[in-house]
Design a protein around this motif. Structure first.
Motif, PDB file in Angstrom:
ATOM      1  N   GLY A  30      -2.917  -7.832 -20.767  1.00  0.00           N
ATOM      2  CA  GLY A  30      -3.157  -9.201 -20.310  1.00  0.00           C
ATOM      3  C   GLY A  30      -2.187  -9.476 -19.179  1.00  0.00           C
ATOM      4  N   SER A  31      -2.664  -9.409 -17.942  1.00  0.00           N
ATOM      5  CA  SER A  31      -1.780  -9.437 -16.776  1.00  0.00           C
ATOM      6  C   SER A  31      -2.175 -10.521 -15.780  1.00  0.00           C
ATOM      7  N   SER A  32      -1.193 -10.924 -14.990  1.00  0.00           N
ATOM      8  CA  SER A  32      -1.439 -11.917 -13.941  1.00  0.00           C
ATOM      9  C   SER A  32      -1.942 -11.286 -12.651  1.00  0.00           C
ATOM     10  N   SER A  33      -2.083  -9.969 -12.619  1.00  0.00           N
ATOM     11  CA  SER A  33      -2.562  -9.281 -11.424  1.00  0.00           C
ATOM     12  C   SER A  33      -4.025  -9.628 -11.144  1.00  0.00           C
ATOM     13  N   CYS A  34      -4.461  -9.292  -9.939  1.00  0.00           N
ATOM     14  CA  CYS A  34      -5.888  -9.350  -9.630  1.00  0.00           C
ATOM     15  C   CYS A  34      -6.445  -7.932  -9.739  1.00  0.00           C
ATOM     16  N   ARG A  35      -7.753  -7.794  -9.750  1.00  0.00           N
ATOM     17  CA  ARG A  35      -8.389  -6.513 -10.053  1.00  0.00           C
ATOM     18  C   ARG A  35      -8.002  -5.418  -9.057  1.00  0.00           C
ATOM     19  N   ASN A  36      -8.035  -5.729  -7.770  1.00  0.00           N
ATOM     20  CA  ASN A  36      -7.747  -4.698  -6.770  1.00  0.00           C
ATOM     21  C   ASN A  36      -6.329  -4.159  -6.892  1.00  0.00           C
ATOM     22  N   SER A  37      -5.372  -5.061  -7.049  1.00  0.00           N
ATOM     23  CA  SER A  37      -3.988  -4.595  -7.134  1.00  0.00           C
ATOM     24  C   SER A  37      -3.735  -3.869  -8.449  1.00  0.00           C
ATOM     25  N   PHE A  38      -4.377  -4.301  -9.514  1.00  0.00           N
ATOM     26  CA  PHE A  38      -4.214  -3.615 -10.800  1.00  0.00           C
ATOM     27  C   PHE A  38      -4.677  -2.164 -10.688  1.00  0.00           C
ATOM     28  N   GLU A  39      -5.845  -1.971 -10.103  1.00  0.00           N
ATOM     29  CA  GLU A  39      -6.371  -0.606  -9.973  1.00  0.00           C
ATOM     30  C   GLU A  39      -5.482   0.253  -9.092  1.00  0.00           C
ATOM     31  N   ALA A  40      -4.939  -0.337  -8.018  1.00  0.00           N
ATOM     32  CA  ALA A  40      -4.061   0.416  -7.125  1.00  0.00           C
ATOM     33  C   ALA A  40      -2.744   0.778  -7.818  1.00  0.00           C
ATOM     34  N   ARG A  96       0.824  -1.207   0.000  1.00  0.00           N
ATOM     35  CA  ARG A  96       0.000   0.000   0.000  1.00  0.00           C
ATOM     36  C   ARG A  96       0.858   1.257   0.000  1.00  0.00           C
ATOM     37  N   GLY A  97       1.936   1.231   0.780  1.00  0.00           N
ATOM     38  CA  GLY A  97       2.796   2.388   0.849  1.00  0.00           C
ATOM     39  C   GLY A  97       3.642   2.580  -0.400  1.00  0.00           C
ATOM     40  N   GLU A  98       3.863   1.501  -1.156  1.00  0.00           N
ATOM     41  CA  GLU A  98       4.744   1.571  -2.307  1.00  0.00           C
ATOM     42  C   GLU A  98       4.022   1.915  -3.601  1.00  0.00           C
ATOM     43  N   TYR A  99       2.720   1.638  -3.674  1.00  0.00           N
ATOM     44  CA  TYR A  99       2.001   1.905  -4.917  1.00  0.00           C
ATOM     45  C   TYR A  99       2.108   3.368  -5.339  1.00  0.00           C
ATOM     46  N   ALA A 100       2.173   4.268  -4.359  1.00  0.00           N
ATOM     47  CA  ALA A 100       2.265   5.693  -4.678  1.00  0.00           C
ATOM     48  C   ALA A 100       3.617   6.047  -5.282  1.00  0.00           C
ATOM     49  N   ARG A 101       4.600   5.145  -5.133  1.00  0.00           N
ATOM     50  CA  ARG A 101       5.944   5.419  -5.654  1.00  0.00           C
ATOM     51  C   ARG A 101       6.229   4.707  -6.972  1.00  0.00           C
ATOM     52  N   LEU A 102       5.252   3.986  -7.505  1.00  0.00           N
ATOM     53  CA  LEU A 102       5.482   3.256  -8.748  1.00  0.00           C
ATOM     54  C   LEU A 102       5.791   4.209  -9.898  1.00  0.00           C
ATOM     55  N   THR A 111      -2.150   1.167 -11.032  1.00  0.00           N
ATOM     56  CA  THR A 111      -2.267   2.046 -12.200  1.00  0.00           C
ATOM     57  C   THR A 111      -2.964   3.368 -11.904  1.00  0.00           C
ATOM     58  N   ARG A 112      -3.431   3.555 -10.679  1.00  0.00           N
ATOM     59  CA  ARG A 112      -4.202   4.772 -10.350  1.00  0.00           C
ATOM     60  C   ARG A 112      -3.419   6.042 -10.657  1.00  0.00           C
ATOM     61  N   ARG A 133      -4.808   8.218 -16.595  1.00  0.00           N
ATOM     62  CA  ARG A 133      -5.046   8.876 -17.884  1.00  0.00           C
ATOM     63  C   ARG A 133      -4.269   8.188 -18.999  1.00  0.00           C
ATOM     64  N   LEU A 134      -3.021   7.833 -18.738  1.00  0.00           N
ATOM     65  CA  LEU A 134      -2.230   7.128 -19.742  1.00  0.00           C
ATOM     66  C   LEU A 134      -2.814   5.759 -20.044  1.00  0.00           C
ATOM     67  N   PHE A 135      -3.286   5.061 -19.006  1.00  0.00           N
ATOM     68  CA  PHE A 135      -3.788   3.712 -19.196  1.00  0.00           C
ATOM     69  C   PHE A 135      -5.162   3.685 -19.867  1.00  0.00           C
ATOM     70  N   ASP A 136      -5.736   4.835 -20.096  1.00  0.00           N
ATOM     71  CA  ASP A 136      -6.976   4.905 -20.866  1.00  0.00           C
ATOM     72  C   ASP A 136      -6.765   4.533 -22.329  1.00  0.00           C
ATOM     73  N   VAL A 137      -5.517   4.450 -22.779  1.00  0.00           N
ATOM     74  CA  VAL A 137      -5.257   4.091 -24.178  1.00  0.00           C
ATOM     75  C   VAL A 137      -5.608   2.632 -24.452  1.00  0.00           C
ATOM     76  N   PHE A 138      -5.737   1.824 -23.412  1.00  0.00           N
ATOM     77  CA  PHE A 138      -5.997   0.403 -23.623  1.00  0.00           C
ATOM     78  C   PHE A 138      -7.486   0.145 -23.862  1.00  0.00           C
ATOM     79  N   HIS A 139      -7.755  -0.675 -24.857  1.00  0.00           N
ATOM     80  CA  HIS A 139      -9.133  -1.013 -25.200  1.00  0.00           C
ATOM     81  C   HIS A 139      -9.792  -1.817 -24.088  1.00  0.00           C
ATOM     82  N   HIS A 140      -9.043  -2.725 -23.471  1.00  0.00           N
ATOM     83  CA  HIS A 140      -9.577  -3.531 -22.375  1.00  0.00           C
ATOM     84  C   HIS A 140      -8.430  -4.140 -21.585  1.00  0.00           C
TER      85      HIS A 140
END
Length: 242
Positions: free
Chosen positions: A122-132, A93-99, A134-135, A139-146
């Protein structure tokens, strides 16, 4: 066939690859530096036990769904799974802000988007961690269709090195491209195997310690996405000013 960034002449290299129309990207260790931060967190958990999170185990974990990675680590070091997952979650949780984005990522994604090249994750992540993860770059990740996540999406029956994740991701494009028309960008050997099993070409950007022999089946091996040349796969080349 695998080649280092500058190991063959450009005019010869173009002959080795087939044109593609769609691109699929892994997330961790390819687009963002989450693998490095995760490795640091795991080592912090292991330190009180006198264990070292070794390279071989890291390579076995990379590309697997997060739950399977945890299984490998707690079984290897005989740890309490609940305690390990709890500590890892707190540290993460503390590191996601530094990605940070990895070199060449922003330029490549914006370029492909500007030329209307369909892209997906196409990632091995789970939904919660993916959202955290890429938050910060939403805006950049909006380029992906899905996005398809083997850690959460039920349509992915088997994780890497099975081809399920990339076949499922390709099937969600509006154009339903043939696998041969999809180019996968990966950082793990398991992801490389999965892409090839799906009948796709794969650009591998691995840990520098990964041997050339281990990655020999990759269509192209690069040190970073900064070295990628879209025109080798029939995609629009970078503009000189970009």
């Amino acid at each position: 066939m695998s080649q280092e960034d500058q190991s063959i002449k450009p005019n010869l290299r173009r002959c080795l690859f087939q044109p593609v129309t769609h691109c699929i990207f892994e997330l961790d260790g390819l687009l963002i530096d989450s693998e490095r931060l995760r490795n640091d967190s795991i080592q912090k958990i292991l330190d009180p036990f006198g264990h070292t999170y070794g390279f071989d185990l890291k390579m076995r974990c990379m590309g697997k769904p997060e739950s399977e990675q945890v299984d490998l680590i707690v079984n290897t070091y005989d740890l309490n799974r609940y305690d390990f997952e709890h500590q890892l979650k707190l540290l993460s949780r503390g590191e996601y802000a530094r990605l940070k984005l990895l070199p060449g990522v922003e330029r490549l994604l914006k370029h492909l988007h500007d030329f209307n090249i369909p892209m997906a994750i196409g990632s091995s992540s789970c939904r919660n961690s993916f959202e955290a993860k890429t938050r910060r770059y939403s805006r950049l990740f909006d380029v992906f269709h899905h996005v398809v996540l083997s850690g959460s999406d039920e349509e992915v029956k088997k994780g890497k090195p099975a081809p399920d994740i990339f076949l499922a991701t390709a099937s969600k494009f509006n154009e339903s491209p043939e696998p041969s028309k999809c180019l996968v960008f990966e950082s793990s050997l398991l992801g490389m195997e999965a892409a090839l099993a799906a009948g796709m070409q794969v650009v591998l950007v691995p840990d520098p310690l990964v041997s050339m022999r281990s990655s020999a089946l990759a269509t192209l091996r690069l040190k970073s996405l900064e070295s990628f040349r879209p025109q080798y796969f029939g995609l629009p080349p970078f503009l000189r000013s970009s």
